[in-house]
Design an enzyme around this catalytic site. Structure first.
Site, PDB file in Angstrom:
ATOM      1  N   LYS A  12       0.817  -1.223   0.000  1.00 46.42           N
ATOM      2  CA  LYS A  12       0.000   0.000   0.000  1.00 46.42           C
ATOM      3  C   LYS A  12       0.852   1.276   0.000  1.00 46.42           C
ATOM      4  O   LYS A  12       2.053   1.229   0.283  1.00 46.42           O
ATOM      5  CB  LYS A  12      -0.931  -0.039   1.216  1.00 46.42           C
ATOM      6  CG  LYS A  12      -2.007  -1.136   1.154  1.00 46.42           C
ATOM      7  CD  LYS A  12      -2.937  -1.025   2.360  1.00 46.42           C
ATOM      8  CE  LYS A  12      -4.079  -2.019   2.314  1.00 46.42           C
ATOM      9  NZ  LYS A  12      -4.989  -1.850   3.475  1.00 46.42           N
ATOM     10  N   TYR A  52     -12.619  -2.121  -3.690  1.00 46.82           N
ATOM     11  CA  TYR A  52     -13.086  -2.292  -2.310  1.00 46.82           C
ATOM     12  C   TYR A  52     -14.615  -2.251  -2.209  1.00 46.82           C
ATOM     13  O   TYR A  52     -15.142  -1.962  -1.141  1.00 46.82           O
ATOM     14  CB  TYR A  52     -12.473  -1.216  -1.410  1.00 46.82           C
ATOM     15  CG  TYR A  52     -11.097  -1.542  -0.870  1.00 46.82           C
ATOM     16  CD1 TYR A  52     -10.847  -2.733  -0.183  1.00 46.82           C
ATOM     17  CD2 TYR A  52     -10.042  -0.630  -0.992  1.00 46.82           C
ATOM     18  CE1 TYR A  52      -9.597  -3.017   0.349  1.00 46.82           C
ATOM     19  CE2 TYR A  52      -8.781  -0.904  -0.453  1.00 46.82           C
ATOM     20  CZ  TYR A  52      -8.578  -2.102   0.214  1.00 46.82           C
ATOM     21  OH  TYR A  52      -7.340  -2.386   0.753  1.00 46.82           O
ATOM     22  N   PHE A  60     -15.628   3.576   6.882  1.00 38.07           N
ATOM     23  CA  PHE A  60     -14.269   3.910   6.462  1.00 38.07           C
ATOM     24  C   PHE A  60     -14.050   3.816   4.948  1.00 38.07           C
ATOM     25  O   PHE A  60     -12.948   4.051   4.453  1.00 38.07           O
ATOM     26  CB  PHE A  60     -13.247   3.017   7.195  1.00 38.07           C
ATOM     27  CG  PHE A  60     -13.446   1.524   6.998  1.00 38.07           C
ATOM     28  CD1 PHE A  60     -12.950   0.873   5.879  1.00 38.07           C
ATOM     29  CD2 PHE A  60     -14.129   0.776   7.957  1.00 38.07           C
ATOM     30  CE1 PHE A  60     -13.135  -0.499   5.706  1.00 38.07           C
ATOM     31  CE2 PHE A  60     -14.317  -0.602   7.789  1.00 38.07           C
ATOM     32  CZ  PHE A  60     -13.817  -1.233   6.653  1.00 38.07           C
ATOM     33  N   ARG A  88      -2.338 -14.308   4.448  1.00 33.44           N
ATOM     34  CA  ARG A  88      -3.093 -13.621   5.505  1.00 33.44           C
ATOM     35  C   ARG A  88      -2.341 -13.729   6.835  1.00 33.44           C
ATOM     36  O   ARG A  88      -2.288 -12.768   7.611  1.00 33.44           O
ATOM     37  CB  ARG A  88      -4.494 -14.231   5.651  1.00 33.44           C
ATOM     38  CG  ARG A  88      -5.413 -13.998   4.466  1.00 33.44           C
ATOM     39  CD  ARG A  88      -5.829 -12.577   4.255  1.00 33.44           C
ATOM     40  NE  ARG A  88      -6.473 -11.986   5.400  1.00 33.44           N
ATOM     41  CZ  ARG A  88      -7.051 -10.778   5.399  1.00 33.44           C
ATOM     42  NH1 ARG A  88      -7.061 -10.043   4.297  1.00 33.44           N
ATOM     43  NH2 ARG A  88      -7.598 -10.286   6.474  1.00 33.44           N
ATOM     44  N   THR A  94      -5.535  -6.895  10.784  1.00 31.73           N
ATOM     45  CA  THR A  94      -5.845  -5.639  10.081  1.00 31.73           C
ATOM     46  C   THR A  94      -5.277  -4.426  10.820  1.00 31.73           C
ATOM     47  O   THR A  94      -4.700  -3.520  10.211  1.00 31.73           O
ATOM     48  CB  THR A  94      -7.375  -5.490   9.927  1.00 31.73           C
ATOM     49  OG1 THR A  94      -7.895  -6.672   9.289  1.00 31.73           O
ATOM     50  CG2 THR A  94      -7.729  -4.272   9.102  1.00 31.73           C
ATOM     51  N   ARG A 105       2.457  -6.525   9.034  1.00 31.66           N
ATOM     52  CA  ARG A 105       1.762  -5.360   9.605  1.00 31.66           C
ATOM     53  C   ARG A 105       2.320  -4.982  10.969  1.00 31.66           C
ATOM     54  O   ARG A 105       2.338  -3.799  11.331  1.00 31.66           O
ATOM     55  CB  ARG A 105       0.257  -5.638   9.658  1.00 31.66           C
ATOM     56  CG  ARG A 105      -0.390  -5.487   8.276  1.00 31.66           C
ATOM     57  CD  ARG A 105      -1.793  -6.004   8.245  1.00 31.66           C
ATOM     58  NE  ARG A 105      -2.536  -5.554   7.056  1.00 31.66           N
ATOM     59  CZ  ARG A 105      -3.725  -6.024   6.716  1.00 31.66           C
ATOM     60  NH1 ARG A 105      -4.325  -6.938   7.472  1.00 31.66           N
ATOM     61  NH2 ARG A 105      -4.331  -5.570   5.637  1.00 31.66           N
ATOM     62  N   GLU A 129      -9.616 -10.536  -7.627  1.00 30.86           N
ATOM     63  CA  GLU A 129      -8.660  -9.438  -7.413  1.00 30.86           C
ATOM     64  C   GLU A 129      -7.462  -9.534  -8.365  1.00 30.86           C
ATOM     65  O   GLU A 129      -6.939  -8.509  -8.818  1.00 30.86           O
ATOM     66  CB  GLU A 129      -8.201  -9.436  -5.948  1.00 30.86           C
ATOM     67  CG  GLU A 129      -9.351  -9.060  -5.005  1.00 30.86           C
ATOM     68  CD  GLU A 129      -8.941  -9.032  -3.542  1.00 30.86           C
ATOM     69  OE1 GLU A 129      -7.801  -9.395  -3.202  1.00 30.86           O
ATOM     70  OE2 GLU A 129      -9.790  -8.621  -2.722  1.00 30.86           O
TER      71      GLU A 129
HETATM   72  N1  UDP Z   1      -9.873  -0.357   7.445  1.00 31.08           N
HETATM   73  C1  UDP Z   1      -9.945   0.868   8.062  1.00 31.08           C
HETATM   74  N2  UDP Z   1     -10.703   0.996   9.207  1.00 31.08           N
HETATM   75  C2  UDP Z   1     -11.341  -0.065   9.748  1.00 31.08           C
HETATM   76  C3  UDP Z   1     -11.279  -1.308   9.124  1.00 31.08           C
HETATM   77  C4  UDP Z   1     -10.525  -1.429   7.961  1.00 31.08           C
HETATM   78  O1  UDP Z   1      -9.355   1.833   7.594  1.00 31.08           O
HETATM   79  O2  UDP Z   1     -11.995   0.104  10.796  1.00 31.08           O
HETATM   80  C5  UDP Z   1      -9.096  -0.491   6.214  1.00 31.08           C
HETATM   81  C6  UDP Z   1      -7.790  -1.242   6.458  1.00 31.08           C
HETATM   82  O3  UDP Z   1      -6.760  -0.562   5.792  1.00 31.08           O
HETATM   83  C7  UDP Z   1      -8.037  -2.605   5.859  1.00 31.08           C
HETATM   84  C8  UDP Z   1      -9.021  -2.285   4.749  1.00 31.08           C
HETATM   85  O4  UDP Z   1      -9.826  -1.234   5.251  1.00 31.08           O
HETATM   86  O5  UDP Z   1      -6.833  -3.198   5.411  1.00 31.08           O
HETATM   87  C9  UDP Z   1      -9.923  -3.433   4.357  1.00 31.08           C
HETATM   88  O6  UDP Z   1     -10.570  -3.924   5.512  1.00 31.08           O
HETATM   89  P1  UDP Z   1     -10.654  -5.473   5.818  1.00 31.08           P
HETATM   90  O7  UDP Z   1     -11.590  -5.658   6.955  1.00 31.08           O
HETATM   91  O8  UDP Z   1     -10.927  -6.216   4.556  1.00 31.08           O
HETATM   92  O9  UDP Z   1      -9.170  -5.817   6.360  1.00 31.08           O
HETATM   93  P2  UDP Z   1      -7.982  -6.659   5.697  1.00 31.08           P
HETATM   94  O10 UDP Z   1      -8.614  -7.755   4.878  1.00 31.08           O
HETATM   95  O11 UDP Z   1      -7.178  -5.706   4.868  1.00 31.08           O
HETATM   96  O12 UDP Z   1      -7.202  -7.185   6.865  1.00 31.08           O
HETATM   97 MG    MG Z   2     -10.071  -7.701   3.424  1.00 39.06          MG
END
Ligand code: UDP
Ligand code: MG
Length: 136
Positions: A12, A52, A60, A88, A94, A105, A129
């Site tokens: 990112k 997304y 968000f 993952r 996340t 992360r 994707e």
């Molecule tokens: N995100 C955020 N606020 C939140 C939850 C998610 O900004 O409360 C962002 C975060 O960067 C995340 C992306 O949205 O990577 C996609 O969310 P997802 O739940 O799919 O998480 P990921 O699969 O990336 O772990």
């Molecule tokens: Mg995700």
């Protein structure tokens, strides 16, 4: 049993901006991922909104799409056995503050929004994707 999979990974904007892309790619390679395809690009906000779309009702969503399109990213097709789940796991939670030691992360993430990497969450979404970024 051969369970060779491909998944989509994105480095990112926060990580590319800090010139961490080479370092992060090395981590993937060391963990046995083959980088089958990669490209460094900057996408438009409207493309981020498509990517997304699953999050379109979330509070968000707008900030997330603005962020993903705010600077260059590196999109990659990663291949190995169990690539989707292993990626993952290697990415970590996340929110970087919940991510365990040894994850990308944990090491590089700044905050829940600037969490350095994206990874597909299922084989089905991985195919969608990968197509999104690499459909010729
Ligand atoms: N995100 C955020 N606020 C939140 C939850 C998610 O900004 O409360 C962002 C975060 O960067 C995340 C992306 O949205 O990577 C996609 O969310 P997802 O739940 O799919 O998480 P990921 O699969 O990336 O772990
Ligand atoms: Mg995700």
């Amino acid at each position: 049993m051969n369970n060779l999979e491909q998944t989509l990974s994105i480095i990112k904007p926060d990580a590319v901006e800090r010139n961490l892309d080479t370092e992060i790619k090395e981590i993937f390679k060391k963990k046995g991922f083959l980088i089958k395809k990669e490209k460094k690009i900057q996408i438009e906000k409207i493309e981020a909104e498509k990517f997304y779309k699953v999050h379109e009702t979330k509070p968000f969503y707008n900030d997330l799409c603005a962020y993903l399109s705010s600077g260059p990213i590196v999109a990659m097709v990663l291949e190995k056995e169990n690539a989707v789940l292993d990626n993952r796991e290697l990415m970590g939670a996340t929110d970087p503050k919940d991510a365990v030691e040894g994850t990308i992360r944990k090491k590089y993430g700044i905050s829940i929004d600037k969490n350095s990497v994206h990874g597909s969450d299922s084989l089905e979404n991985a195919k969608i994707e990968i197509d999104f970024f690499f459909k010729d």
